[in-house]
Design an enzyme around this catalytic site. Structure first.
Site, PDB file in Angstrom:
ATOM      1  N   ASP A  79       7.321   2.200   6.802  1.00  0.00           N
ATOM      2  CA  ASP A  79       5.878   1.791   7.318  1.00  0.00           C
ATOM      3  C   ASP A  79       5.416   2.593   8.922  1.00  0.00           C
ATOM      4  OD1 ASP A  79       9.288   2.138   8.438  1.00  0.00           O
ATOM      5  OD2 ASP A  79       7.509   1.796  10.539  1.00  0.00           O
ATOM      6  N   ASP A  82       8.043   8.053   9.049  1.00  0.00           N
ATOM      7  CA  ASP A  82       9.114   7.938   8.681  1.00  0.00           C
ATOM      8  C   ASP A  82       9.441   7.889   7.169  1.00  0.00           C
ATOM      9  OD1 ASP A  82       9.523   5.758   8.602  1.00  0.00           O
ATOM     10  OD2 ASP A  82      10.611   5.621  10.571  1.00  0.00           O
ATOM     11  N   TYR A 232      13.855  -1.982  13.756  1.00  0.00           N
ATOM     12  CA  TYR A 232      12.899  -3.310  14.055  1.00  0.00           C
ATOM     13  C   TYR A 232      14.225  -4.161  14.103  1.00  0.00           C
ATOM     14  CZ  TYR A 232       9.816  -0.455  11.636  1.00  0.00           C
ATOM     15  OH  TYR A 232       8.455   0.716  12.032  1.00  0.00           O
ATOM     16  N   GLU A 468       2.222   8.597  16.989  1.00  0.00           N
ATOM     17  CA  GLU A 468       2.788   8.322  15.497  1.00  0.00           C
ATOM     18  C   GLU A 468       1.626   6.925  14.707  1.00  0.00           C
ATOM     19  OE1 GLU A 468       7.442   7.372  12.944  1.00  0.00           O
ATOM     20  OE2 GLU A 468       7.140   6.720  15.308  1.00  0.00           O
TER      21      GLU A 468
END
Length: 491
Positions: A79, A82, A232, A468
């Site tokens: 996603d 990572d 999440y 990120e």
């Protein structure tokens, strides 16, 4: 003297504009940005990579994903920066990629990028289809232990952290992740049916089954899956995903059962945000199409709710509840703020499209809102991302002259397999993480988290809030860029 000063000032402004990637006139090259925004997804791929993989610093990874549960969960997308696969944001990414293509994928807009966009979509839908159909009564929603993963800095190709599998079921419900997965499968079916009707039918059948599960077994997935938080969490609950999923199933099937379900939900939460977690605004814009484009007045309540949302966003609205940076960027939250900018901007462009098709206008209290008003504001948001901002920085990697060089992304920041074939262990990678050198691999098209509330930004790999990238930042931007590329082309 005045003439000389004017010339010097003009030269200075031109010099600043050139060296800070801000066009003196015209528009950013939206066609180039569109191509790069789709190319980014190649860098996020998990699984066995095909021979036509053009982002060649990436290699095969996660080839045993699912094996701990005796299922095949290879593929899909990492996603963000990572190496974990979370279905909740991946499914939202999928839905938004599909919606981008549905609304703005015409050949005069996406041009040569349509096949690449479909390929990016299918890479995700293939994975979600496997996650939804491999074990009766279960929906697989995650692969990988995020705590172990975040304790390491290693290439996906070198992953040696645990890869547990997570799922929801009737005894461990997850209406939110199921509703979003159903939306993703249904939306993908609508896009891909012209290429492969048999495959699209499989997607749609799976979408129906997953939506039935979401409707029947109510509960937040983050109460069932320990890895969901704090990464999440389902902060907004699951009512928005039930509305969202049912709206997409209704669009895909025309079955009145979903509309009846929508009307029975009472999902009337007021919102001024749209994201992987909160889908209320997106569902209402999608449903408002029925009244604006299809002239079905029974959908007017959703139009009113969609317009209430827009009035909370637009800067000239007396009822706005949205903050802006001094440079004019929508500012919602300090962590990865550009995800909200791209998602909200997509809704702005989509609603403006519906308005323009019917000549519709509306008012935010005493202020008249036209489709041109919305489009002009949405364009400024995209232009800001592409470099027309106080710092003159493009927040899309590889676009323009100046863009972040130290992206918070494992694969991008570590040497590739081809340049460093030897395994780089969990802790060994941190020498690259803390390095002051630019990332060796260019994650072309990635949009990072962006500046803070004061338009300030520092290119530091350790600052994941601002450096990120994420698939759910890029996916809705694809639609906005396709619209702008169709209208303005290469600038």
């Amino acid at each position: 003297m005045a003439t000389t000063n004017s010339l010097l000032l003009g030269f200075l402004l031109l010099h600043i504009a050139i060296h800070h990637s801000v066009p003196v006139e015209g528009h950013p090259n939206y066609s180039d940005a569109l191509a790069k925004s789709i190319l980014f997804f190649l860098g996020q791929r998990s699984g066995k990579l095909p021979p036509d993989q053009t982002m060649t610093w990436r290699s095969d990874s996660g080839l045993s994903d699912g094996s701990t549960a005796n299922v095949d969960l290879t593929g899909g997308y990492y996603d963000a920066g990572d190496n974990v696969k979370f279905s909740f944001p991946m499914a939202f990414t999928t839905t938004m990629l599909a919606w981008s293509i549905l609304e703005f994928g015409g050949k005069n807009r996406m041009s040569g990028q349509l096949s690449e966009a479909r390929a990016a979509l299918k890479w995700a839908s293939d994975y979600l289809l496997k996650a939804a159909t491999q074990t009766h009564g279960k929906l697989y929603v995650g692969v990988g232990d995020p705590n172990s993963d975040h304790a390491c800095w290693e290439r996906p190709e070198d992953m040696d952290t645990p890869r547990p599998v997570f799922s929801v079921s009737s005894t461990n419900p997850g209406s939110d992740v199921a509703g979003e997965t159903a939306a993703a499968l249904a939306a993908s079916a609508l896009v891909l049916q012209s290429q492969n009707r048999t495959y699209a039918l499989k997607l749609l059948l799976a979408a129906k089954d997953v939506m039935d599960f979401a409707m029947q077994y109510r509960g937040k997935y983050s109460d069932s899956v320990w890895t969901a938080c704090p990464y999440y969490c389902s902060y907004s609950g699951y009512m928005d995903e039930l509305l969202w999923g049912a709206a997409w199933l209704h669009k895909a099937t025309k079955n009145a059962t979903y509309l009846n379900f929508i009307n029975s939900l009472g999902a009337n939460d007021i919102t001024d945000i749209f994201s992987w977690d909160n889908k209320f605004a997106g569902a209402r814009v999608l449903l408002a199409r029925k009244t604006l484009v299809d002239k079905e007045n029974s959908f007017d309540p959703f139009r009113f709710q969609a317009e209430d949302f827009l009035c909370r966003i637009l800067p000239n609205s007396p009822s706005k509840t949205t903050q802006y940076t001094p440079g004019g960027l929508i500012f919602k939250l300090s962590s990865a703020n550009l995800q909200y900018v791209t998602s909200i901007t997509f809704l702005l462009n989509t609603y403006a499209k519906y308005m323009a098709s019917s000549g519709h206008t509306f008012s935010c209290q005493n202020v008249l809102i036209k489709s041109s008003t919305i489009r002009a504001f949405a364009k400024k948001q995209v232009d800001y991302i592409l470099g027309q901002n106080p710092l003159g920085i493009s927040y899309m990697i590889g676009f323009g002259t100046f863009y972040p060089k130290m992206v918070h992304h494992r694969g991008s920041s570590l040497p590739s397999i081809s340049s460093h074939p030897a395994h780089i262990g969990c802790n060994d990678g941190f020498q690259y993480f803390f390095s002051g050198n630019p990332n060796p691999n260019l994650l072309i098209g990635a949009v990072v988290g962006g500046p803070d509330q004061n338009d300030a930004f520092s290119d530091s790999r350790t600052d994941y809030n601002h450096l990120e990238p994420a698939t759910y930042i890029n996916a809705p931007l694809v639609g906005s860029l396709a619209y702008l590329a169709g209208r303005y082309g290469s600038g």
